[in-house]
Design a protein around this motif. Sequence first.
Motif, PDB file in Angstrom:
ATOM      1  N   ALA A 179      -1.058  16.790  -7.411  1.00 54.87           N
ATOM      2  CA  ALA A 179      -1.895  16.706  -6.209  1.00 54.87           C
ATOM      3  C   ALA A 179      -2.347  15.280  -5.925  1.00 54.87           C
ATOM      4  O   ALA A 179      -3.229  15.056  -5.107  1.00 54.87           O
ATOM      5  N   CYS A 180      -1.744  14.308  -6.624  1.00 49.22           N
ATOM      6  CA  CYS A 180      -2.147  12.914  -6.426  1.00 49.22           C
ATOM      7  C   CYS A 180      -0.949  12.002  -6.154  1.00 49.22           C
ATOM      8  O   CYS A 180      -1.077  10.787  -6.172  1.00 49.22           O
ATOM      9  N   GLY A 181       0.219  12.600  -5.944  1.00 48.72           N
ATOM     10  CA  GLY A 181       1.378  11.803  -5.562  1.00 48.72           C
ATOM     11  C   GLY A 181       2.137  11.153  -6.694  1.00 48.72           C
ATOM     12  O   GLY A 181       3.069  10.374  -6.456  1.00 48.72           O
ATOM     13  N   HIS A 182       1.803  11.488  -7.949  1.00 46.10           N
ATOM     14  CA  HIS A 182       2.498  10.850  -9.057  1.00 46.10           C
ATOM     15  C   HIS A 182       3.971  11.260  -9.111  1.00 46.10           C
ATOM     16  O   HIS A 182       4.804  10.509  -9.637  1.00 46.10           O
ATOM     17  N   ASP A 183       4.294  12.438  -8.585  1.00 47.57           N
ATOM     18  CA  ASP A 183       5.695  12.846  -8.500  1.00 47.57           C
ATOM     19  C   ASP A 183       6.480  11.869  -7.638  1.00 47.57           C
ATOM     20  O   ASP A 183       7.611  11.494  -7.964  1.00 47.57           O
ATOM     21  N   ALA A 184       5.861  11.427  -6.537  1.00 50.80           N
ATOM     22  CA  ALA A 184       6.503  10.436  -5.661  1.00 50.80           C
ATOM     23  C   ALA A 184       6.576   9.070  -6.327  1.00 50.80           C
ATOM     24  O   ALA A 184       7.569   8.343  -6.182  1.00 50.80           O
ATOM     25  N   HIS A 185       5.524   8.706  -7.063  1.00 48.71           N
ATOM     26  CA  HIS A 185       5.521   7.415  -7.745  1.00 48.71           C
ATOM     27  C   HIS A 185       6.711   7.302  -8.693  1.00 48.71           C
ATOM     28  O   HIS A 185       7.393   6.272  -8.751  1.00 48.71           O
ATOM     29  N   MET A 186       6.966   8.369  -9.456  1.00 50.34           N
ATOM     30  CA  MET A 186       8.087   8.352 -10.396  1.00 50.34           C
ATOM     31  C   MET A 186       9.424   8.267  -9.661  1.00 50.34           C
ATOM     32  O   MET A 186      10.315   7.514 -10.053  1.00 50.34           O
TER      33      MET A 186
ATOM     34  N   ILE B 293       2.147   1.087  -6.879  1.00 55.40           N
ATOM     35  CA  ILE B 293       2.000   1.723  -5.560  1.00 55.40           C
ATOM     36  C   ILE B 293       1.321   3.069  -5.742  1.00 55.40           C
ATOM     37  O   ILE B 293       1.628   3.797  -6.691  1.00 55.40           O
ATOM     38  N   HIS B 294       0.424   3.411  -4.825  1.00 53.08           N
ATOM     39  CA  HIS B 294      -0.183   4.740  -4.815  1.00 53.08           C
ATOM     40  C   HIS B 294      -0.021   5.358  -3.432  1.00 53.08           C
ATOM     41  O   HIS B 294      -0.273   4.720  -2.408  1.00 53.08           O
ATOM     42  N   MET B 295       0.399   6.625  -3.397  1.00 51.12           N
ATOM     43  CA  MET B 295       0.525   7.339  -2.129  1.00 51.12           C
ATOM     44  C   MET B 295      -0.853   7.508  -1.494  1.00 51.12           C
ATOM     45  O   MET B 295      -1.857   7.693  -2.189  1.00 51.12           O
ATOM     46  N   ASP B 296      -0.878   7.470  -0.166  1.00 51.48           N
ATOM     47  CA  ASP B 296      -2.150   7.504   0.562  1.00 51.48           C
ATOM     48  C   ASP B 296      -2.062   8.450   1.753  1.00 51.48           C
ATOM     49  O   ASP B 296      -1.440   8.115   2.769  1.00 51.48           O
ATOM     50  N   PRO B 297      -2.686   9.627   1.673  1.00 57.97           N
ATOM     51  CA  PRO B 297      -2.650  10.572   2.798  1.00 57.97           C
ATOM     52  C   PRO B 297      -3.612  10.201   3.924  1.00 57.97           C
ATOM     53  O   PRO B 297      -3.692  10.918   4.919  1.00 57.97           O
ATOM     54  N   ILE B 298      -4.350   9.103   3.761  1.00 60.28           N
ATOM     55  CA  ILE B 298      -5.214   8.634   4.846  1.00 60.28           C
ATOM     56  C   ILE B 298      -4.401   7.872   5.886  1.00 60.28           C
ATOM     57  O   ILE B 298      -4.611   8.005   7.094  1.00 60.28           O
ATOM     58  N   GLN B 299      -3.431   7.082   5.417  1.00 60.95           N
ATOM     59  CA  GLN B 299      -2.630   6.248   6.314  1.00 60.95           C
ATOM     60  C   GLN B 299      -1.315   6.948   6.677  1.00 60.95           C
ATOM     61  O   GLN B 299      -0.690   7.594   5.830  1.00 60.95           O
TER      62      GLN B 299
ATOM     63  N   LEU C 135       0.465   3.224  -0.108  1.00 58.80           N
ATOM     64  CA  LEU C 135       1.595   3.513   0.777  1.00 58.80           C
ATOM     65  C   LEU C 135       1.290   4.792   1.545  1.00 58.80           C
ATOM     66  O   LEU C 135       1.120   5.856   0.952  1.00 58.80           O
ATOM     67  N   GLY C 136       1.202   4.676   2.868  1.00 60.31           N
ATOM     68  CA  GLY C 136       0.861   5.830   3.689  1.00 60.31           C
ATOM     69  C   GLY C 136       1.885   6.949   3.588  1.00 60.31           C
ATOM     70  O   GLY C 136       3.093   6.713   3.574  1.00 60.31           O
ATOM     71  N   CYS C 137       1.386   8.208   3.518  1.00 62.63           N
ATOM     72  CA  CYS C 137       2.289   9.372   3.455  1.00 62.63           C
ATOM     73  C   CYS C 137       1.772  10.509   4.333  1.00 62.63           C
ATOM     74  O   CYS C 137       2.134  11.658   4.157  1.00 62.63           O
ATOM     75  N   ARG C 138       0.909  10.164   5.301  1.00 63.06           N
ATOM     76  CA  ARG C 138       0.302  11.182   6.155  1.00 63.06           C
ATOM     77  C   ARG C 138       1.237  11.542   7.307  1.00 63.06           C
ATOM     78  O   ARG C 138       1.851  10.670   7.929  1.00 63.06           O
ATOM     79  N   ASN C 139       1.359  12.828   7.592  1.00 62.57           N
ATOM     80  CA  ASN C 139       2.102  13.319   8.748  1.00 62.57           C
ATOM     81  C   ASN C 139       1.485  14.654   9.141  1.00 62.57           C
ATOM     82  O   ASN C 139       1.763  15.685   8.525  1.00 62.57           O
ATOM     83  N   GLU C 140       0.625  14.635  10.128  1.00 62.73           N
ATOM     84  CA  GLU C 140      -0.111  15.840  10.505  1.00 62.73           C
ATOM     85  C   GLU C 140       0.801  16.928  11.045  1.00 62.73           C
ATOM     86  O   GLU C 140       0.497  18.119  10.922  1.00 62.73           O
ATOM     87  N   GLU C 141       1.914  16.564  11.644  1.00 56.06           N
ATOM     88  CA  GLU C 141       2.831  17.561  12.199  1.00 56.06           C
ATOM     89  C   GLU C 141       3.442  18.438  11.115  1.00 56.06           C
ATOM     90  O   GLU C 141       3.784  19.597  11.359  1.00 56.06           O
ATOM     91  N   THR C 142       3.589  17.895   9.913  1.00 51.92           N
ATOM     92  CA  THR C 142       4.158  18.664   8.800  1.00 51.92           C
ATOM     93  C   THR C 142       3.097  19.046   7.774  1.00 51.92           C
ATOM     94  O   THR C 142       3.427  19.376   6.630  1.00 51.92           O
TER      95      THR C 142
END
Length: 403
Positions: free
Chosen positions: A105-112, A165-171, A352-359
Amino acid sequence: MKKRIDSLLPEALIIQDQLIEWRRHFHQHPETGLEVAETASYIRKILKNLDIPILENTPGHTVIGMLKGLDSQNPLGLRADMDALEIPENTGLPYASLRENTMHACGHDAHMAMLLGAAVLLAQWGGDLPQDTYFIFQPGEEDPGGALPIMNSGVLKPLKGIFGIHMDPIQPCGTGGINSDKAMASTDCFHIELTGIGGHAALPHQSVDPIAIAAQVINSLQFIVSRLLDPVEPAVLTLGSIKGGYRPNVIPDSVSISGTFRTFSESIRKQIQEEIRKTLEMYCTRYGATFSLDIIPGYPPVINTPEMCDFVLETSAYAGTALEIRELEKPRMAGEDFSYYLQEIPGAFYWLGCRNEETLCSFPLHHSRFNLDENALPLGTAMHCLCALNFPRALTRLAVSHE
């Protein structure tokens, strides 16, 4: 070289399906804390298939691959964290966690996945890499932290720079942000046990009511930040738990209170601890109770190296219009054990932004419905590669600033 560097984002886009496959595998098979044996084994297998040597004598389930480059005196580190959270997943995704009450729930899967992608692309450079480059897969960022054992092991002692890098659902996806100095706060926690004398609710004068004392303590603790600290110093004190009592007509013997405080200043950290203790002493002395106070030290603040932040901003331009990384005006009061690397190695930690409200990729970090726009994966992969291939520029910036 510039032409090849400019081609990195297209190359990362070519392997996007592989990045997604890796990320979804990690998402389905989360592990928590320092016990990430299966995750580490999976990563080791990929690195071995890429003929990337893996360093020995690393603590626990840490995995560090290393590519040799032209300069062995100025090696660079790129870091990803491997652990998930003890959170039940409620995303409904077809690749949702297969482990009960455990979720990335914190994006570490994407980081790897992004760091593995960088390893794929940089391995193609062979010995033409500007410098030796370490791919650091760290267990236990969430708590307990895995960065400090890695630093204490000495395996990263040669590094002259490090980036994370850390994923960011704000941006929104396609954007990013970095702080040129203070990036994330310290993360100390505390636990208070207030002990009074229990009794009948109808006879409060024959008891020492820890619930009533706790109410006074809680109100006064909120004054520490608002009235006792310098208002220009960022600080947060939050109470996250209060427990006590059994029935509405019984005064209990004790009440427990837990919370956290965050700041960027070592002197403020110490002042908050002292003020918590003074508050407890005042009320317990006044009303005849006793207390115990346990301060649990957290991670130090994440303080980026300004020259390395300028380098990240400059380097992001190689991604063209696909990625806009900007300098952030304010730090965040969350914490990260990347701070331990930055205490000894120049570097930068950025979002790193990962927000997409449409999805529906708009839920915050640590939320049971957190998900991310996977179009961010090749962007992060490209940024890792660009930082590695342009790293001599960062060293030049650093040297000039120290003249």
